[in-house]
Design an enzyme around this catalytic site. Structure first.
Site, short mmCIF file in Angstrom:
data_model
loop_
_atom_site.label_atom_id
_atom_site.label_comp_id
_atom_site.label_asym_id
_atom_site.label_seq_id
_atom_site.Cartn_x
_atom_site.Cartn_y
_atom_site.Cartn_z
N ARG A 105 -4.66 -3.69 13.14
CA ARG A 105 -4.35 -2.76 14.14
C ARG A 105 -4.29 -1.45 13.97
O ARG A 105 -4.01 -1.08 12.66
CB ARG A 105 -2.68 -3.24 14.21
CG ARG A 105 -2.06 -2.49 15.53
CD ARG A 105 -0.70 -3.10 15.80
NE ARG A 105 0.03 -3.47 14.32
CZ ARG A 105 0.95 -2.53 13.93
NH1 ARG A 105 1.13 -1.41 14.43
NH2 ARG A 105 1.93 -2.83 13.09
N CYS A 162 6.92 11.09 -3.22
CA CYS A 162 6.23 10.05 -3.74
C CYS A 162 5.58 10.11 -5.24
O CYS A 162 5.44 9.19 -5.86
CB CYS A 162 4.97 9.54 -2.88
SG CYS A 162 5.32 9.37 -1.20
N CYS A 196 -3.51 1.52 5.21
CA CYS A 196 -2.27 1.98 4.69
C CYS A 196 -1.59 0.93 3.78
O CYS A 196 -1.46 -0.17 3.90
CB CYS A 196 -1.35 2.07 5.78
SG CYS A 196 -1.84 2.92 7.36
N CYS A 197 -0.86 1.51 2.62
CA CYS A 197 -0.24 0.61 1.83
C CYS A 197 0.85 0.24 2.36
O CYS A 197 1.81 0.82 3.06
CB CYS A 197 0.02 1.50 0.27
SG CYS A 197 1.49 2.86 0.53
#
Lengths: 151, 391
Positions: free
Chosen positions: B195, B89, B206-207
């Site tokens: 969720r 990343c 989360c991205c």
């Protein structure tokens, strides 16, 4: 019929099962003679990646540890994992001074907590295409916890 | 070490980060087209032509062999060296650092750093884990962050609500970013009722994934086409895998960990970046922190030295990390709004700092004439890259 399915370890060399009938399995790690760091799994190429010493000895790790951190995975992993979902996995800290990433089993997923005493078991991970049972190491809440969890 | 020459940023280019699969009203584009578009935008921004570029470094993770070559092939093959960089990343920032070094050491005068990705769908696949660990279900990226998050909660008392506030802040900023995948605000309740993926990480912690490209042209000061608002590189630091990282949650292969030895890769690269730049946390006007998972932004702020461990949630609650706060963090919406095209993400962070320092960010411009900014990215392996820019 050949009886019970053949059991195959998820990977050779992660744990040892003593030959005596009442013997219990233990994970196999390495300890560095020079810096005293402990590793699991054992270092496959005999090099300490902390101090680069080649003086490593194979050691059997304690069966009892404490949960250092954990999570409950609610979604199926991208590939290869064929067990139940949700499932719990985490790091268990052993007295030798190493944290082992492991599946957590035989527990209520809502009752897991940091610091919980856990013990090693060897259990089925899944069945392969030939019907063999793939087995692996897991940790489960230690018997000493079970009296307390109800209260 | 030899003295390094000053390196400036000549121009930057982005594509919108979005889904380019040709479905549900989305355009259909190949990854290399996104890389190419970003490069063309950067050339225009720098007022330069392709023939000026002397070398190129391209960050990608899941693209095919010669990813940089594929993008550049559409523009012009001039025989310059093209090097493809895979550092998970942090690939885009790692490519930037190589470009920076090649100019700072006077090997070249004008160099392109870029990154792009057309992402596979679903959980990010990683082959960094041995097969048996993948069979045991250890290769779930949100789960690795979740274990680091559980430790963070244990040690600091941070709550799920604190993490949800990161998402709310970043999505609010992202609503002001026409290049972000998500440009719509979310509420605290929406985050906390989304969720569960891996306890305590919920979907909106989360991205999102995205496809996109980002390009930066670097040069020696004498090659700049414009001398107004010149932005230069004050520090460019990369650290990879260090023994004794706690759980390895942000990227190691997870096989275990030391109890006795504690090292932190972010703290290490922060020390090196402060030393290289001569600045300290108190000098920084705008920050791009690494928010691939919402809690990560909080401990990133702490590890970079902007506050003590456990204090970031309070800063966030007080509004200090907002665009108009005293330490604006992720003014473009971060990974949480932009989405995460792996090869492009870390370059896009640097671009946001560059544009903030030049006062070009319109509705999300940080006030008070910011002069120094910091971008930090992480990558599996692990990798930690810090870039400090100054005007």
């Amino acid at each position: 019929m050949s009886g019970s399915p053949k059991q195959i370890p998820v990977k050779e060399g992660l744990w040892i099962v003593p030959s005596s009938p009442d013997g219990k399995p233990q994970l196999i790690g390495s300890r560095c003679h020079d810096c005293h760091e402990v590793f699991f799994p054992k270092k496959a190429y005999g090099i300490c990646n902390h101090c680069q010493s080649k003086k490593l000895e194979e050691i059997k790790l304690s069966r009892d540890g404490k949960i250092y951190s954990f999570t409950v995975v609610m979604q199926k992993p991208p590939e290869f994992y064929r067990g139940p979902v949700p499932y719990a996995e985490g790091f268990v800290e052993l007295p030798e001074g190493v944290r082992v990433q492991t599946l957590l089993t035989d527990c209520n997923l809502d009752d897991l907590s940091v610091g919980m005493n856990v013990e090693l078991v060897i259990e089925k991970l899944h069945e392969d295409e030939q019907g063999n049972e793939i087995v692996t190491f897991k940790f489960r809440p230690a018997t000493s916890n079970k009296g307390r969890s109800g209260g | 070490m030899r003295r390094l020459r000053e390196v400036a940023i000549a121009g930057v280019g982005l594509t919108r980060f979005d889904v380019y699969d040709g479905e549900k009203g989305h355009a259909s584009k190949e990854g290399y087209e996104l890389g190419m578009e970003a490069i063309l935008n950067a050339l225009q921004d720098a007022n330069m032509e392709w023939k000026h570029i002397q070398a190129a470094f391209c960050g990608t993770v899941y693209q095919n062999t010669g990813s940089g070559h594929q993008a550049i092939d559409q523009i012009g093959m001039t025989g310059i060296p093209i090097v493809n960089v895979e550092n998970a990343c942090s690939s885009g920032a790692s490519a930037f650092r190589l470009a920076y070094q090649s100019i700072a050491t006077e090997l070249y005068d004008i160099v392109l750093a870029f990154g792009y990705e057309k992402m596979p769908r679903g959980f990010i696949r990683s082959t960094a884990w041995p097969l048996w660990q993948r069979q045991m279900g250890f290769n779930v990226q949100p789960a690795n962050y979740a274990k680091e998050t559980v430790r963070y909660m244990e040690e600091t008392g941070a709550t799920e609500e604190d993490f949800a506030r990161v998402t709310v802040k970043n999505r609010k900023n992202g609503a002001l970013n026409a290049y972000a995948r998500f440009q719509k605000e979310v509420t605290l309740d929406e985050v906390l009722s989304s969720r569960m993926i891996a306890k305590p990480m919920r979907l909106l912690h989360c991205c999102p994934l995205a496809d996109g490209g980002a390009a930066i042209i670097l040069c020696s000061r004498n090659k700049l086409k414009s001398r107004s608002k010149v932005v230069t590189v004050a520090a460019s630091v990369l650290n990879s895998g260090i023994y004794g990282s706690e759980t390895g949650g942000t990227g190691s292969t997870g096989g275990g960990g030391s109890v006795r030895i504690h090292n932190d890769i972010v703290e290490l690269s922060a020390r090196e970046a402060w030393k290289m730049s001569g600045y300290g946390p108190e000098d920084i006007d705008v920050v791009e922190a690494y928010d691939t998972m919402a809690p990560g932004e909080l401990w990133d702020i702490e590890k970079l030295g902007f506050c003590r461990k456990g204090e970031a949630p309070k800063l966030l609650r007080e509004g200090a990390l907002d665009i108009n706060g005293r330490l604006p963090v992720n003014t473009d919406g971060g990974l949480m709004s932009r989405g995460h095209p792996l090869g492009a993400t870390a370059a896009a962070q640097i671009i946001e700092i560059y544009k903030q320092l030049r006062g070009e960010e319109g509705p999300r411009q940080v006030s008070g004439n910011p002069k120094i900014g910091l971008a930090h990215s992480m990558g599996a392996g692990s990798n930690s890259v810090i870039t400090i820019l100054k005007r």
